[in-house]
Motif scaffolding. Structure first.
Motif, mmCIF file in Angstrom:
data_model
loop_
_atom_site.group_PDB
_atom_site.id
_atom_site.type_symbol
_atom_site.label_atom_id
_atom_site.label_comp_id
_atom_site.label_asym_id
_atom_site.label_seq_id
_atom_site.Cartn_x
_atom_site.Cartn_y
_atom_site.Cartn_z
ATOM 1 N N CYS A 16 -1.543 4.816 19.340
ATOM 2 C CA CYS A 16 -1.684 6.264 19.190
ATOM 3 C C CYS A 16 -3.078 6.529 18.632
ATOM 4 C CB CYS A 16 -0.619 6.789 18.238
ATOM 5 S SG CYS A 16 1.055 6.419 18.824
ATOM 6 N N VAL A 66 -2.090 2.662 7.680
ATOM 7 C CA VAL A 66 -1.007 1.678 7.661
ATOM 8 C C VAL A 66 0.332 2.374 7.506
ATOM 9 C CG1 VAL A 66 -0.017 -0.188 6.294
ATOM 10 C CG2 VAL A 66 -2.459 -0.196 6.835
ATOM 11 N N GLU A 67 0.396 3.335 6.595
ATOM 12 C CA GLU A 67 1.620 4.089 6.375
ATOM 13 C C GLU A 67 2.083 4.776 7.660
ATOM 14 O OE1 GLU A 67 1.266 5.890 2.142
ATOM 15 O OE2 GLU A 67 2.180 7.432 3.416
ATOM 16 N N GLU A 100 0.439 1.123 16.710
ATOM 17 C CA GLU A 100 -0.797 1.182 15.946
ATOM 18 C C GLU A 100 -1.375 2.589 16.060
ATOM 19 O OE1 GLU A 100 -3.483 -2.039 16.728
ATOM 20 O OE2 GLU A 100 -1.968 -3.553 16.232
ATOM 21 N N TYR A 101 -2.084 2.989 15.021
ATOM 22 C CA TYR A 101 -2.583 4.359 14.917
ATOM 23 C C TYR A 101 -4.054 4.302 14.553
ATOM 24 C CZ TYR A 101 -3.117 9.008 12.632
ATOM 25 O OH TYR A 101 -3.527 10.261 12.252
ATOM 26 N N GLY A 102 -4.832 5.160 15.142
ATOM 27 C CA GLY A 102 -6.233 5.231 14.762
ATOM 28 C C GLY A 102 -6.753 6.634 14.975
ATOM 29 N N GLN A 123 10.564 12.453 5.384
ATOM 30 C CA GLN A 123 9.590 12.178 4.333
ATOM 31 C C GLN A 123 9.066 13.498 3.825
ATOM 32 O OE1 GLN A 123 6.453 9.472 5.423
ATOM 33 N NE2 GLN A 123 7.833 7.713 5.264
ATOM 34 N N VAL A 170 0.837 -1.200 0.000
ATOM 35 C CA VAL A 170 0.000 0.000 0.000
ATOM 36 C C VAL A 170 0.873 1.252 0.000
ATOM 37 C CG1 VAL A 170 -1.632 1.318 1.388
ATOM 38 C CG2 VAL A 170 -1.986 -1.125 1.056
ATOM 39 N N GLU A 171 1.894 1.224 0.848
ATOM 40 C CA GLU A 171 2.807 2.365 0.930
ATOM 41 C C GLU A 171 3.449 2.645 -0.428
ATOM 42 O OE1 GLU A 171 4.835 2.014 5.055
ATOM 43 O OE2 GLU A 171 6.389 2.690 3.660
ATOM 44 N N ARG A 195 -15.597 4.611 10.398
ATOM 45 C CA ARG A 195 -14.802 3.875 11.379
ATOM 46 C C ARG A 195 -14.092 2.724 10.657
ATOM 47 N NH1 ARG A 195 -15.501 3.367 17.117
ATOM 48 N NH2 ARG A 195 -17.073 5.005 16.923
ATOM 49 N N GLU A 196 -12.791 2.604 10.846
ATOM 50 C CA GLU A 196 -12.060 1.562 10.113
ATOM 51 C C GLU A 196 -12.538 0.161 10.494
ATOM 52 O OE1 GLU A 196 -7.864 2.618 10.645
ATOM 53 O OE2 GLU A 196 -7.941 3.489 8.653
ATOM 54 N N ARG A 236 0.972 3.956 -3.184
ATOM 55 C CA ARG A 236 0.605 5.354 -2.937
ATOM 56 C C ARG A 236 1.752 6.285 -3.380
ATOM 57 N NH1 ARG A 236 -3.293 6.645 1.138
ATOM 58 N NH2 ARG A 236 -1.817 7.976 2.231
ATOM 59 N N GLU A 276 -22.329 3.972 16.861
ATOM 60 C CA GLU A 276 -21.198 3.050 16.762
ATOM 61 C C GLU A 276 -20.433 3.096 18.081
ATOM 62 O OE1 GLU A 276 -18.884 3.476 13.214
ATOM 63 O OE2 GLU A 276 -20.628 3.177 11.913
ATOM 64 N N GLN A 326 1.251 4.138 10.879
ATOM 65 C CA GLN A 326 1.650 3.312 12.011
ATOM 66 C C GLN A 326 2.978 2.588 11.749
ATOM 67 O OE1 GLN A 326 -1.830 1.071 12.820
ATOM 68 N NE2 GLN A 326 -1.422 -0.547 11.347
ATOM 69 N N ARG A 327 3.273 2.331 10.476
ATOM 70 C CA ARG A 327 4.595 1.782 10.173
ATOM 71 C C ARG A 327 5.689 2.806 10.456
ATOM 72 N NH1 ARG A 327 5.072 -2.528 6.298
ATOM 73 N NH2 ARG A 327 6.498 -1.285 5.046
ATOM 74 N N GLY A 353 -4.998 2.857 3.735
ATOM 75 C CA GLY A 353 -3.595 2.957 3.357
ATOM 76 C C GLY A 353 -2.861 4.022 4.166
ATOM 77 N N ARG A 354 -3.512 5.160 4.415
ATOM 78 C CA ARG A 354 -2.880 6.229 5.192
ATOM 79 C C ARG A 354 -2.569 5.741 6.606
ATOM 80 N NH1 ARG A 354 -4.813 9.587 8.910
ATOM 81 N NH2 ARG A 354 -3.739 11.562 9.263
ATOM 82 N N ARG A 359 -6.936 -4.405 18.318
ATOM 83 C CA ARG A 359 -7.679 -3.326 17.680
ATOM 84 C C ARG A 359 -8.619 -3.936 16.646
ATOM 85 N NH1 ARG A 359 -6.306 2.278 16.979
ATOM 86 N NH2 ARG A 359 -4.599 1.866 18.429
ATOM 87 N N ASN A 398 -10.157 -6.950 10.852
ATOM 88 C CA ASN A 398 -11.060 -7.011 9.700
ATOM 89 C C ASN A 398 -12.511 -7.194 10.083
ATOM 90 O OD1 ASN A 398 -8.774 -6.711 8.321
ATOM 91 N ND2 ASN A 398 -8.793 -8.703 7.303
ATOM 92 N N ILE A 449 11.121 12.808 -1.144
ATOM 93 C CA ILE A 449 12.320 12.239 -0.510
ATOM 94 C C ILE A 449 11.842 11.370 0.641
ATOM 95 C CG2 ILE A 449 14.333 12.772 0.904
ATOM 96 C CD1 ILE A 449 14.575 15.428 -0.476
ATOM 97 N N ALA A 468 -9.972 -2.698 14.045
ATOM 98 C CA ALA A 468 -9.654 -2.347 12.652
ATOM 99 C C ALA A 468 -8.607 -3.268 12.060
ATOM 100 C CB ALA A 468 -9.175 -0.890 12.568
ATOM 101 N N LYS A 503 -11.029 -3.074 7.219
ATOM 102 C CA LYS A 503 -9.591 -2.926 7.056
ATOM 103 C C LYS A 503 -9.143 -1.536 7.475
ATOM 104 C CE LYS A 503 -9.591 -1.417 2.278
ATOM 105 N NZ LYS A 503 -8.845 -1.448 1.014
ATOM 106 N N GLN A 504 -7.853 -1.445 7.765
ATOM 107 C CA GLN A 504 -7.246 -0.143 7.979
ATOM 108 C C GLN A 504 -6.929 0.461 6.627
ATOM 109 O OE1 GLN A 504 -3.978 -1.484 10.617
ATOM 110 N NE2 GLN A 504 -4.881 -0.132 12.118
#
Lengths: 239, 239, 239, 239, 239, 239
Positions: D116, D88-89, D62-64, D201, A88-89, D76-77, A92, F62, D91-92, D85-86, F76, F81, A200, F78, D82-83
């Motif tokens: 977070c 996932v990016e 993890e981020y939400g 980034q 996904v990263e 709501r995810e 994008r 929700e 939280q990685r 793409g943003r 979590r 799934n 970057i 999310a 699924k989470q």
């Protein structure tokens, strides 16, 4: 000394094979040494809902790896019910970078999808995908202009991308898998042919990097991307 | 007269390119005219849970199409959170057929996965995948024997597959997409080199077929599969 | 000698119970010995998007098994977030077969869904589903005609299906689970009442089959399907 | 002039509220103006499979976002299966950055998860999450040391993060949502307290950036991150 | 006057058909008028992970509806990649209620799964499932005792369930679909044969209910459940 | 004696903090002792498809828990799934209860979504969510009236909810986690300010409850809910 015997500022052999598949409006196989990525551009009338009626076009990308493109077989994403976070990263990033190549307003309400599928991986697949994806994108735009689907000539700037990093304390250009998996710092640089940065992304892997290391990496990237623009022009023509 | 100008019993140009990718234990690109499928065989120690401790090996297959392998772009299965019904059906067929090639008991507790990825489609992708998949499978077995992972020489029989059908009332061999999409009947035949059937799947598309039409189609299939065995032997060697 | 004591060309007791449930436009319980499948046909105005405005109707099927229809409880597909590959394969086969029963152009823009739910399984559930599904389909069409939802009488041909196979070296008709799980070859045959084939799916399970074995199995199938057409007519009437 | 009236090198009001929730081993609410993120660190014995037996620990994030943390309610995810793409990016990125704070080998086989969760968003949620996440991580490590779960004192370096960008042609520090949504370039910088980069980034949004613009943005980031280290130390103590 | 002509305290015709399917350790078809539910109990050695080694058994339930059990066809949950909220709610209720029937500690480490599948729906499917599920559960326990899988006789109490509600201002027993869809209040009551409550779930649909209405509904439920215990005993025997 | 030292009919400290977040049309943090739930109400024009053109509005809810709102970190939703069964059950209950507060016909075609997110859990999160959700709902309605999005003043009745149960044989009000996890019976009661029941959900956990125990629990609930109405009015105003 690099594992491949290359000089620090030396790219791998880069090869672009246009018309690699026969159905897509743009198609190229890009090779950076053993890294091989098929880039297919598909032209579609219409745009996603958030652009309907805006008069503006859209460019997006998808990325995938064949399960055995890598040394150890990876699970197929289609059987896992989702694309992984890395995928996904990357897709994008490819999409954002290629949208910077074209004035979407001038493109009109068409969508171009760039599918980047890695058939063999040896490091640098995302930068190869962006560099090859730009070629497929231009082919699709030329195709659309020839078929009068796009009436204007949208303003574009060439986009290419390369990885740089620090390996064994030394800044190097275009890391292969051996280097990538042990690099202290890994950075992907996307630039346009005006010499400016599109994106970057630099990540320290164990060794935080200094201002001067950053400067040296960016210099290497600028050099490598210059060579890539030449390779792209050989395939696309003077534009 | 067939759209391609071929005789009713004429195959398209068939080409097998071994070692098409560098990481897999077996790898071949198979082409039937414009249909191009990468077949990669991956060897893995261990077997699925239902075979643990049985002393028996396992062979399975996965199938995918690049989104723009087709004339109109298909949605990527990885982004749809599942494999489609057609994909599942095809990969189950490939796996069953290739398991018939090898005595799994003699293989020992190893798993071989055959990934069949279509990079360009023009009809007959599943039969190309089986025919090419057999080659990749044999390469992986030879690789495993050379590395002493497989100690015995498992008994095998060659497997190949071709499509036949009835187009414009005429039984024909090896349908391309133009024929396939308008055929009255479509049949996939998988045989071994003893001349026996591994699987037959015949489907009437609008025109139910008679006993004599069935017989004529099977005769064409037997003829075409005979040629495929020759092509396979050129690549694999006498075995 | 077959485990059930039946002759090689002998069907199990076949029973069709119409109006098994009260809400569906067509409903039948079909029993082949211990195999019991509820076939419910639902009539709906409208067609899937790819047929909108074509004037043509659509027939599709879904297949399911109650978790404890089998000797060992299976996981419920609804809790696994997907239908399994076998389920998908079967429901695609049922749908294709039943679409061959009706001239979809004459049906007009209505959709008929045939739900085939196995409440008890003992081999041959897919062929029972097709044979029973045809009855439910005809009931739904008659219902629609009575209610003037379908104005014309669409041309139809009766469809029935049976399994054949080779067990202990002997071709036999209508395999039960005991035979099915040990058969050397398993074949599902779908025919229309003109005596032509709609679909043939034959799979060698360990013993590739010859031309003459194929011919004998098809002869048995033709015989069994003839009896099934009689059973269907008893329930549907002369049409 | 910035919409908030701030000077180009001026942070928003930054506030850290430790022990914001009572169950987690580390917990802090971090506020950058109207951006509010709860960072909870959970300590768990054991490590993911790929580290079992390595003696090394693991840190992940993890981020939400609460659905109404934003001006317009987001889906709501958890209800979308699924989470995005943003997510996932992000939280990685948080996970990578925080792993750079601690010598994982010295940590021993424990896992620390940093959750977070954004309860109110006004730009800069990922940089707030990294800056606050570092505090929660240190609290969890101190907790583990007090409880003798971690026996050694793992070497750590402070990590903080801030966004910079170019708005109306002017490089500015710590963009709020008004600026972020119209910025020509947006860059997230993560540094350690030795003044080196952990990650950079930078993304051009319509305006590719030059070497000198990059240099000015990095200078602003270095300044802002210096202030964040002071804020972190007030809460964590001298360490 | 009720739509069905029943008295306010009158149940529909209740019928229990034991051994409705042949594979399950317990099996009953329960009918409340036109509501028909197959309840199959499956006995399995072993328990879920959270009970491993506890010496305690587990009882759980799953619920499903055939797509055309209802007046209008519902989408099949297996094709929607999830069970709906209503389904999950109901099967959790059935499981909780049936666990109250048996001393799980005395059961030993076995799991009994009760599958409740609605083949025809006319209101009250969940209470029918609980009432029939209890019968299937007892059959499975008797089966397990006969086969010495369960050594002790676990203490049990009978469990049955009925719906009550307020329709047209009148408290009534055992609502069918006509009543259920227009009821002002709907309540499901589960009791044991000692006359105590296992679960009460009462929901006002537009008309909040008073203490005295609640009392009257509970009185009706107690009356109806008494009749259900008699029906259960006829099938199970004196225990 | 209760673990918290409270009297059987004593609520925990209840606190309502309005405008807890800044973007939502209604927002409140509700605390019952250590249980803390953010309730955000989002107002949206339009209604779900089943209400289009009906002139009627819709209210839905929700529910979620931060992963470390609990003593042990939960996964979590999310990342799994799907929402778990407990989550689905709770959010359906909150939605039903809050729809009983407003005459949806008078509301007009707008949708109000109530997001209830637990940031810290200590028992009673669903009853806190209903009680706080009512406040957020009223704020959103007042907001919509002030902005002329809702033209009429829809008839409403206050709604509040509390848990009661039997702990150590004693009926008690407002169980915290210590009590909840060991209670013999657990009941959630939702009432309106006319003193009538909206919903009752009582579950025996090991100890089936009698009529008199039920009566005593309902009396405690009525007492507690009375206090909650006062708390709500302090925040909302006289209405």
């Amino acid at each position: 000394m690099r594992p491949s015997g290359r000089a620090p500022n030396e790219l791998r052999a880069v090869k672009l094979t246009p018309e690699f598949t026969c159905h897509a409006e743009g198609s190229v196989l890009i090779e950076f040494g053993n890294t091989k990525v098929i880039c297919n551009a598909s032209l579609d009338s219409g745009v996603p809902p958030f652009l309907k009626g805006s008069g503006q076009g859209w460019i997006t990308a998808e990325y995938g790896m064949l399960p055995r493109s890598t040394n150890k077989r990876m699970r197929r994403e289609a059987t896992q019910n989702k694309q992984g976070g890395r995928t996904v990263e990357i897709q994008r990033l490819i999409g954002r970078s290629l949208r910077a190549a074209v004035d979407l307003k001038q493109l009109g309400e068409v969508t171009i999808v760039i599918d980047c599928d890695v058939i063999q991986a040896d490091g640098g697949t995302r930068t190869a995908a962006i560099t090859g994806g730009y070629v497929a994108l231009m082919q699709a735009i030329n195709n659309a202009r020839a078929r009068k689907i796009i009436k204007t000539v949208p303003a574009t700037s060439a986009i290419a991308s390369i990885s740089v990093g620090i390996c064994n304390g030394e800044p190097v250009l275009d890391l292969d898998y051996d280097e990538d998996s042990t690099a202290e710092t890994d950075m992907n640089v996307i630039m346009n042919d005006a010499g400016h940065f599109i994106e970057i992304q630099g990540t320290a892997e164990g060794h935080p990097f200094s201002d001067s290391e950053l400067a040296r990496m960016l210099e290497l990237a600028r050099h490598g991307i210059g060579e890539l623009f030449s390779k792209q022009r050989e395939v696309i023509g003077p534009g």
